[in-house]
Design an enzyme around this catalytic site. Structure first.
Site, PDB file in Angstrom:
ATOM      1  N   GLY A 210       0.836  -1.209   0.000  1.00  0.00           N
ATOM      2  CA  GLY A 210       0.000   0.000   0.000  1.00  0.00           C
ATOM      3  C   GLY A 210       0.861   1.246   0.000  1.00  0.00           C
ATOM      4  N   ASN A 211       0.264   2.373   0.325  1.00  0.00           N
ATOM      5  CA  ASN A 211       1.047   3.616   0.431  1.00  0.00           C
ATOM      6  C   ASN A 211       0.400   4.521   1.475  1.00  0.00           C
ATOM      7  OD1 ASN A 211      -0.904   5.472  -0.940  1.00  0.00           O
ATOM      8  ND2 ASN A 211      -0.554   4.012  -2.620  1.00  0.00           N
ATOM      9  N   HIS A 212       0.989   5.689   1.670  1.00  0.00           N
ATOM     10  CA  HIS A 212       0.581   6.564   2.792  1.00  0.00           C
ATOM     11  C   HIS A 212      -0.550   7.528   2.453  1.00  0.00           C
ATOM     12  CE1 HIS A 212       3.867   5.108   5.193  1.00  0.00           C
ATOM     13  NE2 HIS A 212       4.717   5.371   4.203  1.00  0.00           N
ATOM     14  N   SER A 213      -1.195   7.374   1.319  1.00  0.00           N
ATOM     15  CA  SER A 213      -2.263   8.336   0.979  1.00  0.00           C
ATOM     16  C   SER A 213      -3.383   8.258   2.021  1.00  0.00           C
ATOM     17  CB  SER A 213      -2.821   8.026  -0.410  1.00  0.00           C
ATOM     18  OG  SER A 213      -3.952   8.825  -0.647  1.00  0.00           O
ATOM     19  N   ALA A 278      -3.651   7.557  -5.026  1.00  0.00           N
ATOM     20  CA  ALA A 278      -2.305   6.998  -5.187  1.00  0.00           C
ATOM     21  C   ALA A 278      -2.495   5.493  -5.433  1.00  0.00           C
ATOM     22  CB  ALA A 278      -1.478   7.256  -3.946  1.00  0.00           C
TER      23      ALA A 278
END
Ligand code: PMT
Length: 401
Positions: A210-213, A278
């Site tokens: 995943g990512n930090h969005s 994102a």
């Protein structure tokens, strides 16, 4: 749309005044702040205590209170300037006539004459009074002054007669106001598709890439587009903030493939599409059905590229559709963003260069808007809410001049 609006509600002496209590409640339910002013005769129909309790503001009907030894003056000019909107409901035949002639014999009329905001009036009277040429002329005159007439209903009147002259029901007044406010908005009639947040690409039942969005940027855009009158469809990834505005259609997804399916389906109806999410560029080829156990050596997770949603939409968009992408770049920002703009056939790209106060998770952002002609507009560091409004204002000026 009424949220945060300062509303002055003027109530005059009609049996329909009892409905105004419900109107106060509905306005507050829609997020408005309400102050009530009564004409002197309205007090015979509805009590200041009821209205003050509902509106959480003192209810006024006189320029000053003769029993108040300190002699406090209820400043009609201040009240008139405070309001974003004034509604006179019910408006009696007598009040309509005073509004036309400018007669200022009570506080409500003083406030009306001082108000610079839009004024709405909802008449209430018996059918013959309503039909009378003077009343009809007064309604026309008030409209010619720029006031807005909330049409009366036909039905049983307090006299027992049946005909036109019933004040619109509180729910109808709210619907009327919402429609009227919507009309003047720059994105009225437009459908806007926005995506927000991260995507999660499953590795096994408990792990993902995943990512930090946080979804803040996309949700700010969705709420701003809604405030500007658009019908908004928001596709939002996991663990993202969600809009507080109920009128926004929200579709929840988890993976990039789910986000693609949702965006593709909503795109054909969209006038404007903004992809702020994102989206993971890669996903594991195989998702383990059970939690992957430690085996003494690091597992190899093979990845496959996800489809590029923005590029896909860019390849099928028609000439009436506006497509806006984001580009998150840590180096060679302008150059890379321009390359993405053309490659993905966007009409505008929003370059986001992450730093401590901008990009993922922050409440503020710093972006540069780049058009098809490669003209750049650099925005200073602002809240994501302000950035969203600027992106939309820029887009409205560029694409719907
Ligand atoms: O959510 P917040 O915490 O508020 O953070 C906001 C943000 C930093 C996520 C946002 O402002 C932002 O920059 N979004 C774009 C992030 C990104 O993935 O950029 P990109 O340069 O990798 O992608 C370019 C464009 O293609 C983007 O519009 C992206 O949505 C889109 N894309 C990317 C990959 C993919 N598979 N499909 C896509 O459609």
């Amino acid at each position: 749309m009424l949220s945060g609006k300062k509303v002055l509600l003027g109530i005059t002496g009609s049996i329909a005044a009892y409905k105004s209590s419900f109107l106060v409640r509905l306005l507050i339910k829609h997020g408005a702040e309400v102050k009530v002013i009564l004409s002197p005769s309205a007090r015979a129909f509805v009590t200041p205590l009821t209205l003050a309790t509902l509106s959480k503001h003192p209810v006024l009907w006189e320029f000053y209170d003769p029993d108040d030894e300190e002699g406090k003056w209820n400043n009609h000019v201040d009240l008139g300037l405070w309001a974003d909107m004034m509604i006179i409901a019910p408006a009696t035949a007598s009040t309509l006539s005073k509004m036309v002639s400018g007669s200022c014999d009570n506080l409500l009329m003083g406030v009306y004459l001082s108000a610079k905001c839009p004024v709405y009036f909802a008449p209430a009277m018996d059918l013959d009074m309503f039909k009378h040429a003077s009343t009809q002329d007064n309604i026309k005159s008030l409209q010619s002054f720029g006031n807005t007439y909330i049409p009366t209903n036909s039905g049983e009147l307090a006299s027992g007669l049946i005909g036109e002259g019933r004040m619109a029901e509180p729910e109808e007044i709210i619907d009327f106001l919402l429609m009227d406010l919507q009309k003047g908005l720059p994105l009225n009639g437009k459908k806007v598709l926005i995506n927000a947040g991260p995507t999660y690409e499953a590795i096994d039942p408990v792990r993902f890439i995943g990512n930090h969005s946080s979804g803040k940027m996309g949700v700010a855009l969705a709420e701003a587009a809604h405030r500007m009158g658009a019908a908004v469809h928001l596709v939002v990834g996991p663990n993202s903030v969600v809009p507080t505005e109920k009128a926004i259609t929200v579709q929840y997804v988890v993976s990039a493939l789910e986000m693609k399916e949702a965006c593709d389906a909503a795109f054909k109806d969209a006038d404007m599409t903004i992809l702020a999410a994102a989206i993971a560029d890669y996903r594991p080829i195989n998702v383990a059905t059970q939690k992957i156990k430690k085996k003494g050596e690091a597992p190899v997770i093979e990845l496959v590229e996800n489809p590029d949603i923005l590029a896909g939409l860019g390849s099928i968009k028609n000439e009436n559709q506006v497509l806006i992408g984001f580009a998150l770049e840590t180096n060679n920002g302008i150059e890379n963003a321009i390359a993405k703009l053309h490659k993905k056939n966007c009409d505008l790209i929003v370059l986001n260069q992450p730093s401590e106060n901008s990009g993922f998770g922050a409440d503020t952002n710093k972006v540069t808007l780049i058009g098809k002609d490669e003209k750049q507009v650099e925005l200073s560091l602002k809240t994501k809410v302000e950035i969203a409004e600027e992106i939309l204002h820029h887009s409205i000026n560029t694409f719907y001049p």
